[in-house]
Write an enzyme that holds these catalytic residues in place. Structure first.
Site: not given
Length: 163
Positions: A21, A45, A132
């Site tokens: 990122h 999430k 992630s």
């Protein structure tokens, strides 16, 4: 070479923000006049860090980029882009599988904001496999995550998963 007065939004959950990122944020900051790192609440999430924590961490690891601002948001990306007076969204693509998902999201966002432009960027090939989700799995099972995350964030992940 930067475009004239172009403001781009790089949205995501960023739970946690990875070196992949950060690679895209840094490169986007060299292309656009302003980059808004838009951190989505994404409660569905079940993020490891809450929105306020993710925003704080992102601000700390992007301090060296003067044209990057970090904002948390709840709701539709197209509505956030409209609020920010930006019509460019940056999306990271790691592999072909990402492209299908990103195309669906692009079409949905364009339904709500027809003048929206999507810029797909690929991270450096040495970082393209990092996600992630995978980083959290590695950390959960005691593996080293130092190569995948900025040091500050790696320390926070370790502290959260192994108090």
């Amino acid at each position: 070479m930067k475009s004239m007065n172009q403001k781009a939004i790089y949205p995501g959950t960023f739970d946690p923000l990875t070196n992949g990122h950060l690679n895209l944020i840094t490169r986007a900051a060299h292309i656009f006049d302003e980059v808004v790192l838009a951190i989505a609440a994404s409660p569905s999430k079940q993020p490891l860090f809450d929105l306020k924590e993710r925003v704080k961490l992102a601000i700390q690891v992007t301090l060296h980029l003067p044209n990057v601002t970090v904002r948390g948001f709840i709701g539709l990306m197209a509505h956030f882009a409209h609020q920010q007076q930006a019509n460019i969204i940056i999306r990271g693509i790691r592999a072909a599988a990402d492209f299908e998902h990103e195309m669906q999201m692009m079409k949905m966002n364009r339904y709500f904001m027809p003048n929206l432009e999507i810029v797909f960027m690929m991270p450096d090939e040495t970082l393209a496999y990092i996600s992630s989700t995978l980083v959290k799995e590695v950390a959960l099972h005691g593996g080293s995550i130092d190569h995948f995350l900025p040091a500050l964030i790696a320390n926070e992940v370790k502290a959260r998963l192994h108090p």
